[in-house]
Design an enzyme around this catalytic site. Structure first.
Site, PDB file in Angstrom:
ATOM      1  N   ASP A  68      34.845  36.990  41.382  1.00 21.75           N
ATOM      2  CA  ASP A  68      35.392  36.737  39.782  1.00 21.75           C
ATOM      3  C   ASP A  68      35.005  35.634  39.274  1.00 21.75           C
ATOM      4  OD1 ASP A  68      37.198  36.737  37.708  1.00 21.75           O
ATOM      5  OD2 ASP A  68      38.891  36.527  39.027  1.00 21.75           O
TER       6      ASP A  68
ATOM      7  N   ASP B 245      33.275  39.881  33.558  1.00 17.47           N
ATOM      8  CA  ASP B 245      33.280  38.499  34.555  1.00 17.47           C
ATOM      9  C   ASP B 245      33.536  38.935  35.970  1.00 17.47           C
ATOM     10  OD1 ASP B 245      35.599  38.926  34.039  1.00 17.47           O
ATOM     11  OD2 ASP B 245      35.896  36.827  33.566  1.00 17.47           O
ATOM     12  N   GLU B 246      33.535  40.123  36.288  1.00 10.55           N
ATOM     13  CA  GLU B 246      34.008  40.462  37.611  1.00 10.55           C
ATOM     14  C   GLU B 246      33.298  41.800  38.273  1.00 10.55           C
ATOM     15  OE1 GLU B 246      38.296  41.187  38.124  1.00 10.55           O
ATOM     16  OE2 GLU B 246      38.338  41.279  36.044  1.00 10.55           O
TER      17      GLU B 246
END
Length: 413
Positions: free
Chosen positions: A8, A104-105
């Site tokens: 993350d 973003d993860e």
């Protein structure tokens, strides 16, 4: 036993801005709308800004009051997309089983990779350091035996944390947390559960399954399993069972200008088309998702001939917008997706009269995809995304029925 990592990225948009501009290091950075507009909101706050109590979704005026020295920046989604692609490529160096969950993860299944890179904690440390050294971005990593608990673990130590959370420890670590901390418990479900005296994840885990199914239907079963740390879903590196491909953009303020909206729709269509072609799919139904200034969601759909073309996705989504939303309509979020998917060249029948056009534009799209994969997403752009002037001079935009983006597509390298 599986070993799953959840990576993350921390304060992703703001961290990207600090990575590309070293002068922003250590400063309170806010990726948001125009700070002069009171109705703009904060999309991401750097950790330096969060010390002042600034949070995502906070109005710009309130954030500025809390931190007068904050640096406000408009979002650069092309930049963030390229950083995201580079992050995923790093993860693929450690395992072929990488599933991106959002920009973003991502999850990484490292089961069987231990002999190459070390134990799970060592692998997580190597990934974290490589992302920091190569991209200058911080991330937190959760480690567990399934995707759900790994994602929950990555939330426990931020920024730059690594957390190993075996299933045997979830009663001690996760059960005491507020019920809203559980993935996929939104505000409405939180209110419903707390009205019934279910305040923690542990309370939820010990609620009878039959009661939750009666309360929430089929979702009740998932909620029960999640609270008990049960998740059997695999890490899926390829969208072989995909039902749709879609992307959304939350705008920094209320957009009303048609040219700005068209540019946003084209950027979304580019991303959707790129992902669909990458996974060897064609789609038939284009879906437009719009949230207005009051965050009310409105969706419209239209079916066309099966396609892989960015041009078709953009043309259809633009037509849906122009036909369904009046001039001056205030837009806060835009989304474009394509569904009704089939594998290319297996089940779809292409319209005979489009074969020549289709094949030419497919080759063009494929070349653009390869250039972006090698040199970065923003190395090549369509003229409409750079400025409206080219399009204004070459097409009668006052009459959208006559506008064909397949004719008026310009690229800059």
């Amino acid at each position: 036993m599986r070993n799953i990592l959840h990576v993350d990225m921390n304060a992703f948009y703001a961290s990207c801005e600090q990575a590309k501009n070293k002068n922003l290091k250590g400063k309170p950075v806010l990726v948001a709308g125009d700070p002069c507009k009171r109705h703009g909101i904060v999309l991401t706050a750097s950790y330096e800004a969060r010390k002042f109590g600034i949070k995502t979704g906070m109005p710009n005026w309130q954030a500025k009051a809390l931190c007068p020295d904050a640096v406000f920046l408009k979002p650069d989604f092309d930049c963030y997309t390229q950083f995201s692609i580079n992050m995923i490529n790093i993860l693929k160096e450690f395992s072929p089983l990488v599933e991106q969950f959002s920009i973003d993860e991502a999850w990484v299944d490292i089961t069987g990779c231990e002999k190459l890179f070390g134990n799970p904690l060592e692998i997580a440390d190597k990934i974290q350091k490589k992302i920091k050294n190569n991209l200058d971005l911080p991330c937190s990593i959760g480690i567990s035996e399934n995707k759900l608990v790994a994602k929950m673990a990555s939330e426990l130590k931020k920024p730059m944390g690594i957390t190993y959370l075996p299933l045997s420890d979830i009663k001690d670590v996760l059960w005491p947390l507020d019920v809203h901390e559980l993935i996929w418990i939104g505000s409405a479900r939180e209110r419903k559960l707390k009205s019934l005296g279910i305040y923690t994840i542990g309370n939820l885990a010990n609620t009878p399954l039959s009661f939750l199914i009666e309360l929430f239907g089929k979702c009740g079963r998932d909620i029960y399993y999640f609270a008990n740390g049960i998740d059997l879903s695999p890490v899926r590196p390829y969208a072989t069972d995909a039902k749709s491909f879609g992307n959304t953009i939350t705008l920094p303020d209320d957009y009303t200008d048609t040219e700005d909206i068209k540019r946003a729709l084209l950027c979304l269509s580019e991303m959707v088309g790129n992902r669909m072609r990458k996974h060897n799919f064609m789609g038939k139904t284009i879906n437009l998702i719009v949230k207005d200034s009051n965050f009310k969601t409105i969706t419209r759909s239209c079916s066309i001939n099966y396609t892989v073309l960015t041009e078709d996705i953009f043309e259809t989504s633009l037509r849906l917008f122009m036909e369904n939303y009046p001039s001056g309509f205030k837009i806060r979020m835009l989304g474009v997706s394509i569904s009704n998917l089939v594998k290319i060249d297996k089940e779809a029948q292409i319209c005979f009269f489009q074969d020549l056009r289709y094949e030419k534009l497919k080759k063009l799209n494929t070349v653009v995809d390869k250039i972006r994969e090698k040199y970065g997403f923003d190395i090549i752009s369509r003229g409409l995304t750079l400025t409206g002037e080219i399009i204004k001079k070459t097409s009668p935009l006052s009459s959208m029925k006559n506008f064909d983006p397949r004719v008026h597509s310009y690229f800059k390298i």
